[in-house]
Motif scaffolding. Structure first.
Motif, PDB file in Angstrom:
ATOM      1  N   ALA A 326      -3.094  -6.603   5.019  1.00 50.42           N
ATOM      2  CA  ALA A 326      -1.885  -6.264   5.778  1.00 50.42           C
ATOM      3  C   ALA A 326      -0.822  -5.672   4.857  1.00 50.42           C
ATOM      4  O   ALA A 326      -0.137  -4.704   5.220  1.00 50.42           O
ATOM      5  CB  ALA A 326      -1.342  -7.507   6.487  1.00 50.42           C
ATOM      6  N   ALA A 327      -0.689  -6.234   3.651  1.00 54.84           N
ATOM      7  CA  ALA A 327       0.298  -5.716   2.705  1.00 54.84           C
ATOM      8  C   ALA A 327      -0.057  -4.303   2.261  1.00 54.84           C
ATOM      9  O   ALA A 327       0.816  -3.433   2.132  1.00 54.84           O
ATOM     10  CB  ALA A 327       0.401  -6.649   1.501  1.00 54.84           C
ATOM     11  N   ASP A 329      -1.777  -2.124   3.999  1.00 55.70           N
ATOM     12  CA  ASP A 329      -1.521  -1.243   5.142  1.00 55.70           C
ATOM     13  C   ASP A 329      -0.033  -0.884   5.224  1.00 55.70           C
ATOM     14  O   ASP A 329       0.324   0.267   5.503  1.00 55.70           O
ATOM     15  CB  ASP A 329      -1.968  -1.908   6.438  1.00 55.70           C
ATOM     16  CG  ASP A 329      -3.486  -1.995   6.550  1.00 55.70           C
ATOM     17  OD1 ASP A 329      -4.171  -1.217   5.850  1.00 55.70           O
ATOM     18  OD2 ASP A 329      -3.984  -2.842   7.317  1.00 55.70           O
ATOM     19  N   ARG A 330       0.827  -1.862   4.989  1.00 56.80           N
ATOM     20  CA  ARG A 330       2.265  -1.582   5.015  1.00 56.80           C
ATOM     21  C   ARG A 330       2.647  -0.594   3.925  1.00 56.80           C
ATOM     22  O   ARG A 330       3.443   0.324   4.149  1.00 56.80           O
ATOM     23  CB  ARG A 330       3.054  -2.883   4.861  1.00 56.80           C
ATOM     24  CG  ARG A 330       3.048  -3.772   6.086  1.00 56.80           C
ATOM     25  CD  ARG A 330       4.117  -4.845   5.988  1.00 56.80           C
ATOM     26  NE  ARG A 330       3.911  -5.717   4.838  1.00 56.80           N
ATOM     27  CZ  ARG A 330       3.197  -6.827   4.870  1.00 56.80           C
ATOM     28  NH1 ARG A 330       2.596  -7.202   6.002  1.00 56.80           N
ATOM     29  NH2 ARG A 330       3.068  -7.577   3.789  1.00 56.80           N
ATOM     30  N   GLN A 331       2.073  -0.774   2.740  1.00 61.10           N
ATOM     31  CA  GLN A 331       2.372   0.153   1.653  1.00 61.10           C
ATOM     32  C   GLN A 331       1.892   1.564   1.990  1.00 61.10           C
ATOM     33  O   GLN A 331       2.570   2.552   1.675  1.00 61.10           O
ATOM     34  CB  GLN A 331       1.733  -0.334   0.355  1.00 61.10           C
ATOM     35  CG  GLN A 331       2.409  -1.562  -0.236  1.00 61.10           C
ATOM     36  CD  GLN A 331       1.872  -1.896  -1.614  1.00 61.10           C
ATOM     37  OE1 GLN A 331       1.069  -1.156  -2.186  1.00 61.10           O
ATOM     38  NE2 GLN A 331       2.307  -3.014  -2.169  1.00 61.10           N
ATOM     39  N   ASP A 332       0.736   1.676   2.630  1.00 55.78           N
ATOM     40  CA  ASP A 332       0.224   3.003   3.003  1.00 55.78           C
ATOM     41  C   ASP A 332       1.158   3.687   3.997  1.00 55.78           C
ATOM     42  O   ASP A 332       1.441   4.887   3.881  1.00 55.78           O
ATOM     43  CB  ASP A 332      -1.177   2.876   3.607  1.00 55.78           C
ATOM     44  CG  ASP A 332      -2.219   2.501   2.562  1.00 55.78           C
ATOM     45  OD1 ASP A 332      -1.922   2.645   1.359  1.00 55.78           O
ATOM     46  OD2 ASP A 332      -3.315   2.053   2.944  1.00 55.78           O
ATOM     47  N   LYS A 333       1.651   2.932   4.985  1.00 55.96           N
ATOM     48  CA  LYS A 333       2.557   3.518   5.965  1.00 55.96           C
ATOM     49  C   LYS A 333       3.860   3.962   5.306  1.00 55.96           C
ATOM     50  O   LYS A 333       4.397   5.047   5.612  1.00 55.96           O
ATOM     51  CB  LYS A 333       2.844   2.507   7.080  1.00 55.96           C
ATOM     52  CG  LYS A 333       1.654   2.221   7.980  1.00 55.96           C
ATOM     53  CD  LYS A 333       2.022   1.233   9.076  1.00 55.96           C
ATOM     54  CE  LYS A 333       0.818   0.953   9.976  1.00 55.96           C
ATOM     55  NZ  LYS A 333       1.146  -0.035  11.036  1.00 55.96           N
ATOM     56  N   ILE A 334       4.368   3.126   4.410  1.00 57.99           N
ATOM     57  CA  ILE A 334       5.607   3.494   3.709  1.00 57.99           C
ATOM     58  C   ILE A 334       5.382   4.754   2.877  1.00 57.99           C
ATOM     59  O   ILE A 334       6.227   5.656   2.838  1.00 57.99           O
ATOM     60  CB  ILE A 334       6.083   2.324   2.827  1.00 57.99           C
ATOM     61  CG1 ILE A 334       6.498   1.138   3.707  1.00 57.99           C
ATOM     62  CG2 ILE A 334       7.240   2.751   1.937  1.00 57.99           C
ATOM     63  CD1 ILE A 334       6.836  -0.124   2.925  1.00 57.99           C
ATOM     64  N   GLU A 335       4.243   4.839   2.210  1.00 57.02           N
ATOM     65  CA  GLU A 335       3.944   6.002   1.370  1.00 57.02           C
ATOM     66  C   GLU A 335       3.791   7.261   2.220  1.00 57.02           C
ATOM     67  O   GLU A 335       4.287   8.335   1.839  1.00 57.02           O
ATOM     68  CB  GLU A 335       2.672   5.746   0.568  1.00 57.02           C
ATOM     69  CG  GLU A 335       2.285   6.890  -0.355  1.00 57.02           C
ATOM     70  CD  GLU A 335       3.360   7.207  -1.370  1.00 57.02           C
ATOM     71  OE1 GLU A 335       3.423   8.376  -1.800  1.00 57.02           O
ATOM     72  OE2 GLU A 335       4.140   6.305  -1.719  1.00 57.02           O
ATOM     73  N   GLN A 337       5.241   7.869   5.055  1.00 50.05           N
ATOM     74  CA  GLN A 337       6.572   8.262   5.491  1.00 50.05           C
ATOM     75  C   GLN A 337       7.346   8.920   4.353  1.00 50.05           C
ATOM     76  O   GLN A 337       8.030   9.931   4.555  1.00 50.05           O
ATOM     77  CB  GLN A 337       7.321   7.037   6.012  1.00 50.05           C
ATOM     78  CG  GLN A 337       8.700   7.347   6.577  1.00 50.05           C
ATOM     79  CD  GLN A 337       9.379   6.105   7.133  1.00 50.05           C
ATOM     80  OE1 GLN A 337       8.822   5.017   7.074  1.00 50.05           O
ATOM     81  NE2 GLN A 337      10.569   6.279   7.669  1.00 50.05           N
TER      82      GLN A 337
END
Length: 596
Positions: A326-327, A329-335, A337
């Motif tokens: 999950a962490a 995945d969050r980093q991928d979404k932030i990257e 963006q």
């Protein structure tokens, strides 16, 4: 740790003038959150209050947080010899000292401040206990005097006892007077009898005197006659009546006492039953409270240091994997963006001539660098076909990723090897952008920050970098030497080889800290450029070049994490990294002269 007090729990910690514990200050690592983990903070213990600041120099700006220690609970950690936790209600501070000795010093000092505050000491507890007992007794007396004694049977019997006592006292006084009078009369009668016997009067007449004082008996002697006592006795006291009354009074007292005892036994049984019920209710409430507090702590402090990686982590392997995924995945979404919003700033990084990259160098690590380069050229470029130790785990187009499972002392040390072919770029360009620290943050998304610790030469630097934390895994840092080399081909028909090798070293300016787990690496990016001749007399363009890449990584992550999680993360992240980096190189070289 620097302190204003060098010892704890002794007389030296108490100010001789005020009698209060002296101030203690020093550096402790404080758990912040699951992103930043442990951070060094300046902590001050003063006036029964624990405060912390970002650093000692920032004390004048005010503290960032404080705890009153009066009701604090200090808990040394069960496994970590340097850690202790301080909790007040639902607020918890996780702290780590430099070593076990400093931890003991802090705990003793905090306990000393708590003791002086009036809480936790034996005298304080005794004082509070006495007040509690008095309050409870007053409450019980109040309850007893109102609703608990309905019917007032016991009170009426006690009133009867008071009446019987007054009657009995009067009767005792009356009987005592009677006994005293009887004693006086007996004494007087004996005295008169003695006088009559002693007189020798033989010639007295035998006739009776009018007053009846003297009469002749059968023996011819004279004796004084005393009239018999009247029923009322002396002084008009009715002895028989008083005796009957006394007996009735004592019988009434005994009967009332028996009744009182019976009532008190019944009342005691009733109160005992009530007490048992109240104790049972209290036990159930305490159990429910403890259970609720445990659940609250789990919910409130989920993500604290007890849930980070480690053999004693409170999170199981499946939850660990889910949290890491999950962490990421969050980093991928932030990257994603950030990439969509980011406008790349062109950086003109001068490229030294190729001869600079061909030299070995004269710095203190030159021999080690040459050894690492030769090892990678010998072993990393070997074909893996037919080697059963290597497992193909990913295959996407031209990219293939292999893994060989290795564990040492429970730590996953799986070597990874990836091969790839990228069109339109050269081996020199790929290795240049992989080595150049000026553009590192443009393509490397896992780094939180980095800095060049030392520049050894034009083609070798020592770099320290910290990686973004992926909770519940601990944050990692790495200190490594990065060198770029050009290996000339021994055969004129073979292409030259460009190589970047990164391997861990030690440096006095970047020592390990307890904030991060120090990882060890041995990584190489090996590239060769293949050129297909253009048609006719056309110049070589980027359509005619192909870069064959071999990427090898041997990483010791340090710390502790489930093997399945580490292998799953490696399988997921390495292909993404390689595709992201090669796409970046292709983007950077579009429209630029080819750099062979």
């Amino acid at each position: 740790m620097s302190e204003k007090s060098s010892s704890s729990g002794s007389d030296e910690d108490v100010d001789p003038e005020s009698g209060q514990p002296v101030e203690l200050g020093g550096v402790l690592s404080k758990w912040t959150n699951y992103i930043h983990g442990w951070q060094d903070r300046w902590v001050v213990l003063k006036n029964n209050t624990l405060s912390y600041y970002k650093s000692e120099d920032e004390r004048e700006y005010g503290c960032r947080g404080s705890l009153c220690l009066s009701k604090a609970v200090i808990t040394p950690h069960e496994f970590d010899e340097c850690r202790f936790d301080i909790s007040v209600n639902d607020s918890v501070w996780y702290l780590r000292a430099e070593d076990p000795e400093h931890r003991l010093q802090w705990i003793e000092s905090i306990e000393l401040h708590r003791a002086e505050s009036g809480y936790g000491s034996e005298t304080s507890l005794r004082r509070h206990g006495s007040m509690l007992s008095l309050t409870s007794a007053a409450s019980a007396l109040s309850a007893t005097s109102t609703s608990s004694f309905k019917g007032h049977s016991l009170r009426e019997k006690l009133a009867e006892m008071e009446t019987f006592r007054d009657i009995l006292c009067r009767q005792v006084d009356t009987l005592q007077k009677y006994f005293d009078s009887c004693a006086d009369a007996v004494s007087k009668d004996e005295f008169q009898r003695d006088r009559v016997v002693e007189e020798d009067e033989d010639d007295f007449p035998t006739t009776t005197r009018p007053d009846g004082d003297y009469l002749h008996n059968n023996n011819g002697s004279k004796e004084k006659l005393f009239p018999p006592a009247s029923p009322k006795g002396i002084n008009g006291i009715d002895f028989k009546g008083e005796a009957i009354t006394f007996k009735a009074t004592t019988a009434g007292i005994l009967s009332t006492l028996s009744h009182c005892i019976e009532l008190m036994v019944k009342r005691e049984d009733s109160w005992q039953k009530r007490l048992d019920k109240e104790l049972e209710k209290r036990r159930r409430v305490e159990d429910a409270y403890k259970s609720a507090m445990n659940e609250l702590k789990k919910k409130s402090h989920y993500g604290g240091p007890d849930y980070e990686e480690g053999p004693n982590s409170l999170i199981n392997e499946d939850e660990f994997f889910d949290a890491v995924e999950a962490a990421l995945d969050r980093q991928d979404k932030i990257e994603e963006q950030c990439q969509s919003e980011k406008v790349r700033i062109p950086r003109l990084t001068p490229v030294p001539p190729g001869d600079v990259y061909s030299t070995i160098g004269t710095h203190r690590f030159a021999t080690k660098v040459e050894e690492m380069v030769q090892n990678h050229m010998t072993y990393s470029l070997q074909d893996m076909g037919g080697d059963a130790n290597w497992q193909l785990v990913i295959e996407e187009g031209e990219m293939k990723v292999y893994r060989r499972e290795v564990e040492e002392n429970g730590i996953v040390l799986d070597p990874l090897k990836a091969t790839h072919a990228v069109k339109g770029v050269t081996g020199h360009e790929v290795c240049h952008y992989f080595w150049d620290t000026a553009v590192r943050l443009d393509w490397e998304t896992t780094i939180e920050n980095f800095n060049v610790v030392e520049t050894l030469s034009d083609n070798a630097v020592i770099v320290y970098q910290t990686h973004k934390r992926v909770w519940p895994a601990s944050q990692r840092d790495v200190l490594y030497l990065s060198a770029i080399r050009k290996i000339l081909a021994t055969n004129e028909n073979d292409p030259d080889t460009w190589l970047v090798c990164n391997f861990s070293v030690d440096h006095d300016n970047a020592l390990p800290t307890n904030r991060c787990v120090r990882a060890k690496i041995n990584v190489a990016m090996i590239c060769q450029t293949l050129v297909s001749p253009p048609e006719g007399d056309k110049e070589i363009s980027r359509d005619n070049i192909l870069c064959k890449i071999t990427y090898v990584a041997n990483v010791n992550p340090g710390g502790w994490a489930p093997a399945s999680v580490l292998r799953a993360v490696a399988k997921r992240e390495y292909p993404k990294f390689l595709k992201r980096f090669t796409s970046y190189v292709q983007e950077k070289t579009v429209g630029k002269p080819i750099l062979f």
